[in-house]
Design an enzyme around this catalytic site. Structure first.
Site: not given
Ligand code: AMP
Ligand code: ZN
Length: 130
Positions: A97, A99
């Protein structure tokens, strides 16, 4: 179970910013800054390095469009575009994903710093080129 696949299937609720056949963008639950958004391919790839080139290029087109829209409409002064790749880089959800983190001012709630290190640049180049 992959939490983002479950969101894509509609089994877990999310705040959808944008959706088409291949891509879903949702508000990050943590809202590091107002409008913090995650853009993901609907197909499960663990990291962006695993994606076919054309699918990655198309994902990034959507990222560019959404980053412009989010920055403009939330009256942000800029944004950080971030892809954490693998655990060592802070990836916690193993479904790639991007950001989009709108930036407002130097007192907002995110700090990205680059500290300096001394490496021999020609040695580094040789290692990269293999
Ligand atoms: P990363 O550390 O780049 O893998 O980022 C994962 C992101 O996913 C984090 O910023 C979390 O806050 C976000 N996240 C995890 N679960 C959910 C969810 N159910 N809905 C929206 N964001 C999420
Ligand atoms: Zn997944």
């Amino acid at each position: 179970m992959c939490v983002f696949c479950e969101i894509i299937k509609g089994n877990i609720p999310s705040a959808k910013v944008y959706e088409d056949d291949d891509v879903l963008a949702i508000l990050d639950i943590s809202q590091t800054t107002k409008g913090h958004t995650l853009v993901m391919p609907k197909k499960h790839y663990e990291t962006f390095l695993d994606m076919p080139e054309d699918e990655y290029a198309s994902l990034m087109k959507t990222v560019q469009k959404l980053a412009g829209q989010i920055t403009r409409n939330l009256k942000a002064n800029g944004c950080n575009i971030l892809i954490n790749t693998k655990e060592a880089a802070g990836q916690t959800v193993m479904h790639t994903h991007v950001h989009i983190i709108p930036r407002y001012d130097s007192n907002d709630t995110i700090e990205i710093g680059f500290k300096e290190n001394k490496f021999d640049l020609s040695e580094v180049l040789n290692e990269i080129k293999g």
